[in-house]
Design an enzyme around this catalytic site. Structure first.
Site, PDB file in Angstrom:
ATOM      1  N   THR A   1      10.204   2.037  -3.932  1.00 13.73           N
ATOM      2  CA  THR A   1      10.065   0.606  -3.617  1.00 13.73           C
ATOM      3  C   THR A   1      10.764  -0.237  -4.678  1.00 13.73           C
ATOM      4  O   THR A   1      11.468  -1.203  -4.367  1.00 13.73           O
ATOM      5  CB  THR A   1       8.567   0.229  -3.552  1.00 13.73           C
ATOM      6  OG1 THR A   1       7.956   1.007  -2.518  1.00 13.73           O
ATOM      7  CG2 THR A   1       8.368  -1.251  -3.296  1.00 13.73           C
TER       8      THR A   1
ATOM      9  N   SER B   1      -2.641   5.349  -0.821  1.00 10.12           N
ATOM     10  CA  SER B   1      -3.598   4.283  -0.499  1.00 10.12           C
ATOM     11  C   SER B   1      -4.552   4.776   0.587  1.00 10.12           C
ATOM     12  O   SER B   1      -4.131   5.397   1.551  1.00 10.12           O
ATOM     13  CB  SER B   1      -2.862   3.035   0.010  1.00 10.12           C
ATOM     14  OG  SER B   1      -1.982   2.546  -0.964  1.00 10.12           O
TER      15      SER B   1
ATOM     16  N   ASN C   1       0.854  -1.188   0.000  1.00 15.69           N
ATOM     17  CA  ASN C   1       0.000   0.000   0.000  1.00 15.69           C
ATOM     18  C   ASN C   1       0.886   1.232   0.000  1.00 15.69           C
ATOM     19  O   ASN C   1       1.355   1.677   1.048  1.00 15.69           O
ATOM     20  CB  ASN C   1      -0.933  -0.014   1.204  1.00 15.69           C
ATOM     21  CG  ASN C   1      -1.918  -1.150   1.127  1.00 15.69           C
ATOM     22  OD1 ASN C   1      -2.886  -1.094   0.364  1.00 15.69           O
ATOM     23  ND2 ASN C   1      -1.648  -2.219   1.876  1.00 15.69           N
ATOM     24  N   GLU C   2       1.118   1.741  -1.193  1.00 12.96           N
ATOM     25  CA  GLU C   2       2.035   2.862  -1.374  1.00 12.96           C
ATOM     26  C   GLU C   2       1.339   4.176  -1.016  1.00 12.96           C
ATOM     27  O   GLU C   2       0.116   4.203  -0.818  1.00 12.96           O
ATOM     28  CB  GLU C   2       2.500   2.890  -2.841  1.00 12.96           C
ATOM     29  CG  GLU C   2       3.271   1.645  -3.276  1.00 12.96           C
ATOM     30  CD  GLU C   2       4.687   1.545  -2.693  1.00 12.96           C
ATOM     31  OE1 GLU C   2       5.006   2.270  -1.728  1.00 12.96           O
ATOM     32  OE2 GLU C   2       5.463   0.722  -3.221  1.00 12.96           O
ATOM     33  N   PRO C   3       2.116   5.263  -0.915  1.00 10.60           N
ATOM     34  CA  PRO C   3       1.513   6.578  -0.654  1.00 10.60           C
ATOM     35  C   PRO C   3       0.308   6.817  -1.560  1.00 10.60           C
ATOM     36  O   PRO C   3       0.369   6.536  -2.756  1.00 10.60           O
ATOM     37  CB  PRO C   3       2.661   7.539  -0.965  1.00 10.60           C
ATOM     38  CG  PRO C   3       3.887   6.763  -0.601  1.00 10.60           C
ATOM     39  CD  PRO C   3       3.587   5.343  -0.998  1.00 10.60           C
TER      40      PRO C   3
END
Ligand code: F6R
Length: 248
Positions: free
Chosen positions: A167, A152, A148-150
């Site tokens: 990532t 999300s 869950n990246e920035p």
């Protein structure tokens, strides 16, 4: 967030492995399942080493354990050296007595049009198992939990996501070059993770100190998804001194 600081990742991992083993034994006495949410990457490997040791040396059985892994790259073949299926088999599942049918890992081989149904079914399986008792997490330098990246949202569920460049850069050496790192992944959502009854996030080393500071002491925001954990009633951060070095 309650944060426990340990001298080193060995001691910390031993503590986490013991908590997991205790849950498994308690459920065995009750004739019930224990449901574990599991992470891959370098952070939890020692926890898995201890769990294997408890199985081999102390007879800890995993027959009553159901597992759900957080994520898998997409696309990804299970026998690839980069797959999280292979990672989990090598670090844990091949060495314990867990039932194959109780292991769940997002499927990196799906056709694109089947991904949505798979993700909905993954959520349903977690629910049908009674929910996750203990969710083990690492944290990425972007503040991601799972993948869950920035950006999300708090309510996000299992879905196909695009990986952040940071990532992918962090994974580049494992993949022998950035161009080989998948662009996408299937991950449990922030909402899936937040629904776990207990969450243990681990982080080791100085490289994680800034993001640990943000996650524990920063404002709750989508740009650092791990900050959402501040609102979970039963979440512990387990860190070593180096990862704790930016905490005020
Ligand atoms: C892995 C996962 C990721 C990792 C994170 C930290 O299943 O969901 O969030 O936990 O990227 O990775 P490591 O432990 O390799 O630093």
């Amino acid at each position: 967030i309650k944060t426990n600081i340990y001298d080193n990742s060995d001691e910390a991992s031993f503590y986490v492995a013991n908590e997991i083993a205790e849950l498994i034994r308690q459920r065995q006495r009750q004739g019930k399942h224990a449901v574990l949410g599991l992470a891959t990457g370098s952070t939890p490997t020692k926890v898995y080493e201890f769990l294997v040791k408890f199985h081999q040396e102390e007879g800890l059985s995993f027959k009553n354990v159901i597992t759900f892994n957080l994520d898998e790259y997409y696309p990804m073949e299970p026998d690839s050296i980069h797959s999280y299926v292979r990672f989990m088999n090598e670090h844990l599942f091949d060495h314990i007595d867990i039932k194959k049918e109780n292991v769940h890992i997002p499927d990196g081989t799906l056709e694109k049009e089947d991904v949505r149904d798979f993700c909905d079914a993954y959520e349903k399986k977690i629910e049908d198992a009674g929910g996750i008792d203990i969710q083990v997490l690492g944290i990425g330098r972007t503040g991601h939990i799972g993948f869950n990246e920035p950006g999300s949202s708090l309510t996000s569920k299992t879905r196909l996501v695009r990986l952040d460049r940071v990532t992918r850069l962090d994974a580049a050496s494992d993949f022998f070059g950035l161009e080989n790192v998948p662009v996408k992944a299937i991950t449990m959502g922030v909402g899936t993770i937040m629904a776990a009854k207990r969450i243990i996030l681990m982080a080791w080393g100085e490289g994680k100190s800034e993001v640990i500071h943000q996650a524990v002491e920063g404002k709750i925001r989508e740009s650092v998804p791990a900050t959402f954990l501040q609102n979970h009633g039963n979440c512990n951060f387990i860190v070593d001194h180096a990862a704790a070095s930016d905490l005020v």
